[in-house]
Design a protein around this motif. Structure first.
Motif, PDB file in Angstrom:
ATOM      1  N   CYS A  86       0.848  -1.184   0.000  1.00 21.13           N
ATOM      2  CA  CYS A  86       0.000   0.000   0.000  1.00 21.13           C
ATOM      3  C   CYS A  86       0.887   1.238   0.000  1.00 21.13           C
ATOM      4  O   CYS A  86       1.644   1.470   0.939  1.00 21.13           O
ATOM      5  CB  CYS A  86      -0.917   0.012   1.231  1.00 21.13           C
ATOM      6  SG  CYS A  86      -1.964   1.476   1.271  1.00 21.13           S
TER       7      CYS A  86
ATOM      8  N   LYS B 235      -5.974  -1.905   5.919  1.00 13.11           N
ATOM      9  CA  LYS B 235      -5.821  -0.828   6.915  1.00 13.11           C
ATOM     10  C   LYS B 235      -6.513   0.461   6.489  1.00 13.11           C
ATOM     11  O   LYS B 235      -7.247   1.053   7.239  1.00 13.11           O
ATOM     12  CB  LYS B 235      -4.324  -0.548   7.139  1.00 13.11           C
ATOM     13  CG  LYS B 235      -3.711  -1.386   8.248  1.00 13.11           C
ATOM     14  CD  LYS B 235      -2.435  -0.722   8.721  1.00 13.11           C
ATOM     15  CE  LYS B 235      -1.919  -1.377   9.979  1.00 13.11           C
ATOM     16  NZ  LYS B 235      -0.528  -0.987  10.236  1.00 13.11           N
ATOM     17  N   CYS B 236      -6.229   0.881   5.242  1.00 14.66           N
ATOM     18  CA  CYS B 236      -6.731   2.203   4.838  1.00 14.66           C
ATOM     19  C   CYS B 236      -7.646   2.139   3.615  1.00 14.66           C
ATOM     20  O   CYS B 236      -8.106   3.173   3.137  1.00 14.66           O
ATOM     21  CB  CYS B 236      -5.565   3.156   4.567  1.00 14.66           C
ATOM     22  SG  CYS B 236      -4.704   2.812   3.034  1.00 14.66           S
TER      23      CYS B 236
ATOM     24  N   CYS C 148      -6.397  -2.278   0.498  1.00 10.65           N
ATOM     25  CA  CYS C 148      -5.611  -2.307   1.733  1.00 10.65           C
ATOM     26  C   CYS C 148      -6.543  -2.551   2.922  1.00 10.65           C
ATOM     27  O   CYS C 148      -7.524  -1.831   3.106  1.00 10.65           O
ATOM     28  CB  CYS C 148      -4.877  -0.981   1.907  1.00 10.65           C
ATOM     29  SG  CYS C 148      -3.970  -0.903   3.449  1.00 10.65           S
TER      30      CYS C 148
ATOM     31  N   CYS D 204      -0.454   3.960   2.993  1.00  6.89           N
ATOM     32  CA  CYS D 204      -0.134   3.854   4.418  1.00  6.89           C
ATOM     33  C   CYS D 204       1.124   3.046   4.684  1.00  6.89           C
ATOM     34  O   CYS D 204       1.546   2.913   5.826  1.00  6.89           O
ATOM     35  CB  CYS D 204      -1.320   3.272   5.196  1.00  6.89           C
ATOM     36  SG  CYS D 204      -1.514   1.492   4.966  1.00  6.89           S
TER      37      CYS D 204
END
Ligand SMILES: [Zn+2]
Ligand SMILES: [Zn+2]
Length: 409
Positions: free
Chosen positions: A324, A349-350, A347, A327
């Motif tokens: 990614c 996470k983000c 992703c 991030c």
């Protein structure tokens, strides 16, 4: 006795005379292929020995497989990634309502065997190229395709080219269709027939990250069982001719325009700069399979065969991670690029789209040389090429042969 006079039932014969009704049951010992053997040049034993790779078990694949079973082709390997849905039943002669949800490749193999019990048929659920090793192409005498995407045709074209095989393509849309025969190692190939629009369509199926777009996976082209039957029959006929060593429409297409009641032959020129014609002159069969042969070991063998600067060259892009850039999250992930869908690449996470770290050669400095090829995303029974100074050598992962082809083949 002319063969037509043996038909069971009454009705006017070819000359308009009534035929007697045959009340005795059909003689089941009568040679199944008697009417075919009567064709000049027909060789039933040759067909019984034939090995066919059929890619696609949709409307066209059903018709092709039915025909191969009827004429007594001996061995067929069927590849298809999909499961049977209700909408298949209007165009697929081999499927029944009770098959809904079953893999097409397996249901098709079973149905074909019920038509011709001596047929040895194996179905593999998967996609060409990422799930099907080129050892299967090498095994086959001829490749038949019933596909609905240019990408899949490109993959079959490449596989047939590299292994020096002839492949027979079919395409249908509404009342139109085409059947064509390609032998890329000597004549024009599918890529030679592609124009700029075709390439744009292929590009459109790929997102910016080169991942396959989720919504593009399913081709929902309007087709009829009648056109599937006609084009599938033409493909089957070309395969039968090819297996007999008879002349085919190699390098040409037979185009059917059902709306205009017209059909004609087109001849494809071979494009001088086409990339679709590379083929392996020699293939070394290894004892190991994709699950046991480590990337580093194969590189070592290639270097002893070709010289110290040889590199392994995969036919498809593989990936080692999803990264990614928003991030900084990096997930090691070893598989074929073609197996990653755009949705999966988000992703966690983000939610930004991640970038696949793709490669298609192994040069000796990679941190994953101790991984078996299967863990990198190479399918079983595949053929991996090595290159050094313009010289090539290819290695078949022969240890997978039985597992992939099954005992039947
Ligand atoms: Zn070409
Ligand atoms: Zn992220």
């Amino acid at each position: 006795m002319p063969s037509g006079s043996e038909n069971v039932g009454s009705g006017p014969g070819p000359e308009g005379r009534e035929r007697p009704v045959r009340s005795a049951p059909l003689n089941l010992n009568e040679d199944r292929f008697d009417r075919l053997r009567r064709i000049r040049g027909w060789d039933q034993e040759r067909l019984a020995r034939a090995k066919v790779l059929l890619v696609g078990a949709g409307a066209l694949g059903n018709e092709i497989l039915k025909n191969l079973a009827l004429v007594g082709v001996g061995r067929v390997f069927i590849v298809d990634p999909d499961r049977i849905e209700n909408s298949n039943l209007s165009r697929s002669v081999l499927y029944r309502e009770s098959d809904e949800g079953r893999p097409k490749a397996e249901a098709a193999a079973r149905a074909a065997k019920s038509i011709y019990p001596a047929l040895r048929a194996v179905g593999q659920v998967g996609r060409v190229p990422e799930d099907v090793g080129l050892g299967v192409f090498r095994w086959a005498d001829v490749v038949l395709a019933g596909l609905d995407s240019r990408e899949a045709r490109l993959a079959v074209n490449r596989g047939s080219a590299l292994t020096g095989k002839t492949w027979i393509d079919g395409a249908i849309e509404v009342f139109n269709g085409v059947a064509r025969v390609f032998r890329p190692s000597s004549g024009p190939c599918y890529e030679c027939t592609m124009n700029r629009t075709d390439w744009e369509m292929v590009e459109r199926r790929r997102a910016c990250s080169l991942l396959t777009r989720d919504e593009m996976l399913e081709g929902k082209v309007p087709t009829t069982p009648t056109m599937a039957s006609i084009v599938g029959a033409l493909q089957s006929e070309q395969a039968i001719r090819f297996l007999h060593g008879m002349e085919t429409i190699e390098g040409k297409g037979l185009v059917l325009n059902g709306s205009a009641h017209d059909h004609y032959v087109v001849e494809y020129p071979r494009k001088p700069d086409c990339c679709g014609h590379e083929w392996w002159e020699s293939v070394t069969v290894l004892e190991g399979g994709a699950g046991t042969c480590r990337a580093g070991d194969l590189l070592e063998q290639a270097r002893s065969d070709l010289g110290g600067d040889a590199v392994l060259e995969f036919r498809e892009d593989l990936i080692s991670a999803l990264t990614c850039d928003s991030c900084g999250e990096r997930e090691p992930r070893f598989t074929a690029l073609g197996r990653i869908r755009e949705r999966e690449a988000k992703c966690p996470k983000c939610a930004a789209p991640r970038r696949p770290e793709a490669y298609h050669t192994i040069e000796g400095s990679e941190p994953f040389l101790d991984r078996p090829l299967a863990e990198l995303g190479v399918p079983p029974f595949d053929v991996v090429a090595a290159r050094s100074d313009g010289r090539h050598r290819a290695y078949e992962l022969g240890g997978d042969r039985e597992r992939v082809l099954g005992e039947a083949l």
